[in-house]
Design a protein around this motif. Structure first.
Motif, PDB file in Angstrom:
ATOM      1  N   VAL A 109     -10.155  53.944  34.275  1.00 41.74           N
ATOM      2  CA  VAL A 109      -9.433  53.193  33.248  1.00 41.74           C
ATOM      3  C   VAL A 109      -9.926  53.717  31.901  1.00 41.74           C
ATOM      4  CG1 VAL A 109      -8.891  50.924  32.305  1.00 41.74           C
ATOM      5  CG2 VAL A 109      -9.372  51.168  34.749  1.00 41.74           C
ATOM      6  N   ASN A 110      -9.035  54.352  31.167  1.00 37.12           N
ATOM      7  CA  ASN A 110      -9.375  54.869  29.831  1.00 37.12           C
ATOM      8  C   ASN A 110      -8.883  53.857  28.797  1.00 37.12           C
ATOM      9  OD1 ASN A 110     -10.468  57.384  30.739  1.00 37.12           O
ATOM     10  ND2 ASN A 110      -8.387  57.993  31.224  1.00 37.12           N
ATOM     11  N   VAL A 111      -9.823  53.327  28.033  1.00 30.19           N
ATOM     12  CA  VAL A 111      -9.510  52.292  27.044  1.00 30.19           C
ATOM     13  C   VAL A 111      -9.760  52.878  25.652  1.00 30.19           C
ATOM     14  CG1 VAL A 111     -10.059  49.967  26.238  1.00 30.19           C
ATOM     15  CG2 VAL A 111     -10.239  50.512  28.678  1.00 30.19           C
ATOM     16  N   HIS A 112      -8.796  52.700  24.759  1.00 28.68           N
ATOM     17  CA  HIS A 112      -8.966  53.181  23.388  1.00 28.68           C
ATOM     18  C   HIS A 112      -8.283  52.223  22.431  1.00 28.68           C
ATOM     19  CE1 HIS A 112      -4.832  54.742  23.585  1.00 28.68           C
ATOM     20  NE2 HIS A 112      -5.149  55.033  24.825  1.00 28.68           N
ATOM     21  N   LEU A 113      -8.769  52.246  21.197  1.00 26.30           N
ATOM     22  CA  LEU A 113      -8.214  51.365  20.174  1.00 26.30           C
ATOM     23  C   LEU A 113      -6.779  51.777  19.842  1.00 26.30           C
ATOM     24  CD1 LEU A 113     -11.290  51.147  17.790  1.00 26.30           C
ATOM     25  CD2 LEU A 113     -10.368  49.306  19.228  1.00 26.30           C
ATOM     26  N   LYS A 114      -5.951  50.803  19.557  1.00 29.90           N
ATOM     27  CA  LYS A 114      -4.579  51.080  19.160  1.00 29.90           C
ATOM     28  C   LYS A 114      -4.581  51.773  17.801  1.00 29.90           C
ATOM     29  CE  LYS A 114      -2.320  47.355  21.657  1.00 29.90           C
ATOM     30  NZ  LYS A 114      -1.533  46.124  21.582  1.00 29.90           N
ATOM     31  N   LYS A 115      -3.532  52.548  17.590  1.00 31.21           N
ATOM     32  CA  LYS A 115      -3.381  53.224  16.308  1.00 31.21           C
ATOM     33  C   LYS A 115      -3.320  52.164  15.207  1.00 31.21           C
ATOM     34  CE  LYS A 115      -0.984  57.178  14.520  1.00 31.21           C
ATOM     35  NZ  LYS A 115      -0.148  58.276  14.883  1.00 31.21           N
ATOM     36  N   GLY A 116      -4.037  52.402  14.132  1.00 31.66           N
ATOM     37  CA  GLY A 116      -4.044  51.463  13.018  1.00 31.66           C
ATOM     38  C   GLY A 116      -5.227  50.502  13.049  1.00 31.66           C
ATOM     39  N   VAL A 117      -5.912  50.421  14.198  1.00 30.61           N
ATOM     40  CA  VAL A 117      -7.103  49.566  14.294  1.00 30.61           C
ATOM     41  C   VAL A 117      -8.299  50.379  13.811  1.00 30.61           C
ATOM     42  CG1 VAL A 117      -8.642  48.312  15.850  1.00 30.61           C
ATOM     43  CG2 VAL A 117      -6.172  48.252  16.216  1.00 30.61           C
ATOM     44  N   LEU A 118      -9.079  49.807  12.911  1.00 28.83           N
ATOM     45  CA  LEU A 118     -10.242  50.499  12.363  1.00 28.83           C
ATOM     46  C   LEU A 118     -11.212  50.889  13.472  1.00 28.83           C
ATOM     47  CD1 LEU A 118     -11.608  51.363   9.718  1.00 28.83           C
ATOM     48  CD2 LEU A 118     -12.751  49.146   9.699  1.00 28.83           C
ATOM     49  N   ASP A 119     -11.680  52.134  13.429  1.00 29.33           N
ATOM     50  CA  ASP A 119     -12.595  52.660  14.447  1.00 29.33           C
ATOM     51  C   ASP A 119     -13.864  53.176  13.766  1.00 29.33           C
ATOM     52  OD1 ASP A 119     -13.873  53.856  16.569  1.00 29.33           O
ATOM     53  OD2 ASP A 119     -12.305  55.327  16.971  1.00 29.33           O
ATOM     54  N   PRO A 120     -14.816  52.281  13.436  1.00 32.04           N
ATOM     55  CA  PRO A 120     -16.018  52.725  12.728  1.00 32.04           C
ATOM     56  C   PRO A 120     -16.855  53.724  13.524  1.00 32.04           C
ATOM     57  CG  PRO A 120     -16.180  50.405  13.369  1.00 32.04           C
ATOM     58  CD  PRO A 120     -14.791  50.847  13.690  1.00 32.04           C
ATOM     59  N   GLN A 121     -16.865  53.594  14.829  1.00 32.55           N
ATOM     60  CA  GLN A 121     -17.622  54.549  15.657  1.00 32.55           C
ATOM     61  C   GLN A 121     -16.983  55.941  15.571  1.00 32.55           C
ATOM     62  OE1 GLN A 121     -18.055  53.321  19.748  1.00 32.55           O
ATOM     63  NE2 GLN A 121     -19.725  54.724  20.118  1.00 32.55           N
ATOM     64  N   GLY A 122     -15.673  55.975  15.601  1.00 29.79           N
ATOM     65  CA  GLY A 122     -14.971  57.254  15.455  1.00 29.79           C
ATOM     66  C   GLY A 122     -15.221  57.873  14.091  1.00 29.79           C
ATOM     67  N   LYS A 123     -15.221  57.048  13.045  1.00 33.43           N
ATOM     68  CA  LYS A 123     -15.513  57.546  11.697  1.00 33.43           C
ATOM     69  C   LYS A 123     -16.923  58.119  11.627  1.00 33.43           C
ATOM     70  CE  LYS A 123     -11.714  56.342   9.528  1.00 33.43           C
ATOM     71  NZ  LYS A 123     -10.726  57.374   9.309  1.00 33.43           N
ATOM     72  N   ALA A 124     -17.896  57.440  12.263  1.00 36.96           N
ATOM     73  CA  ALA A 124     -19.281  57.924  12.256  1.00 36.96           C
ATOM     74  C   ALA A 124     -19.397  59.268  12.978  1.00 36.96           C
ATOM     75  CB  ALA A 124     -20.203  56.891  12.910  1.00 36.96           C
ATOM     76  N   VAL A 125     -18.718  59.396  14.108  1.00 37.63           N
ATOM     77  CA  VAL A 125     -18.747  60.672  14.845  1.00 37.63           C
ATOM     78  C   VAL A 125     -18.070  61.762  14.015  1.00 37.63           C
ATOM     79  CG1 VAL A 125     -17.905  61.870  16.901  1.00 37.63           C
ATOM     80  CG2 VAL A 125     -18.857  59.562  17.107  1.00 37.63           C
ATOM     81  N   HIS A 126     -16.952  61.419  13.395  1.00 38.42           N
ATOM     82  CA  HIS A 126     -16.254  62.394  12.545  1.00 38.42           C
ATOM     83  C   HIS A 126     -17.170  62.881  11.425  1.00 38.42           C
ATOM     84  CE1 HIS A 126     -12.717  63.360   9.650  1.00 38.42           C
ATOM     85  NE2 HIS A 126     -13.082  64.439  10.329  1.00 38.42           N
ATOM     86  N   HIS A 127     -17.844  61.952  10.769  1.00 41.26           N
ATOM     87  CA  HIS A 127     -18.763  62.310   9.685  1.00 41.26           C
ATOM     88  C   HIS A 127     -19.900  63.192  10.214  1.00 41.26           C
ATOM     89  CE1 HIS A 127     -21.024  62.032   5.994  1.00 41.26           C
ATOM     90  NE2 HIS A 127     -22.081  61.611   6.676  1.00 41.26           N
ATOM     91  N   ALA A 128     -20.443  62.844  11.357  1.00 43.41           N
ATOM     92  CA  ALA A 128     -21.548  63.629  11.931  1.00 43.41           C
ATOM     93  C   ALA A 128     -21.079  65.042  12.289  1.00 43.41           C
ATOM     94  CB  ALA A 128     -22.103  62.922  13.168  1.00 43.41           C
ATOM     95  N   LEU A 129     -19.876  65.154  12.808  1.00 41.67           N
ATOM     96  CA  LEU A 129     -19.348  66.489  13.148  1.00 41.67           C
ATOM     97  C   LEU A 129     -19.191  67.338  11.890  1.00 41.67           C
ATOM     98  CD1 LEU A 129     -16.710  65.530  15.866  1.00 41.67           C
ATOM     99  CD2 LEU A 129     -18.865  66.766  16.221  1.00 41.67           C
ATOM    100  N   GLU A 130     -18.691  66.706  10.827  1.00 35.06           N
ATOM    101  CA  GLU A 130     -18.557  67.450   9.561  1.00 35.06           C
ATOM    102  C   GLU A 130     -19.924  67.895   9.046  1.00 35.06           C
ATOM    103  OE1 GLU A 130     -14.513  65.879   7.404  1.00 35.06           O
ATOM    104  OE2 GLU A 130     -16.362  64.791   7.010  1.00 35.06           O
TER     105      GLU A 130
END
Length: 80
Positions: A5-26
């Motif tokens: 079961v793959n669970v993910h946030l709906k589009k438009g829902v804030l994803d702070p964990q995703g933002k943190a990973v994005h920042h770390a990748l940059e």
């Protein structure tokens, strides 16, 4: 039978964990990443050989417990 079961946030829902990973990748130099969304995968070992029965049972689990339908989407995949 293993059912994922793959669970993910709906589009438009804030994803702070995703933002943190994005920042770390940059920060690590990965400049071509446009966005990151973080989800979860739940693996369930079902004691049946009937694929349709397994999907139906896991669908009920997802609706009742595994995902929050207000903010999350989910998809079910059988891993035989």
């Amino acid at each position: 039978m293993i059912v994922a079961v793959n669970v993910h946030l709906k589009k438009g829902v804030l994803d702070p964990q995703g933002k943190a990973v994005h920042h770390a990748l940059e920060t690590l130099g990965f400049k071509n990443v446009n966005d990151v969304r973080v989800g979860k995968q739940i693996l369930i070992d079902i004691d049946t050989d009937n694929k349709e029965e397994a999907i139906k049972e896991v669908e009920e689990m997802a609706k009742e417990l595994l995902a929050n339908p207000v903010i999350e989407n989910y998809e079910i995949k059988v891993k035989e």
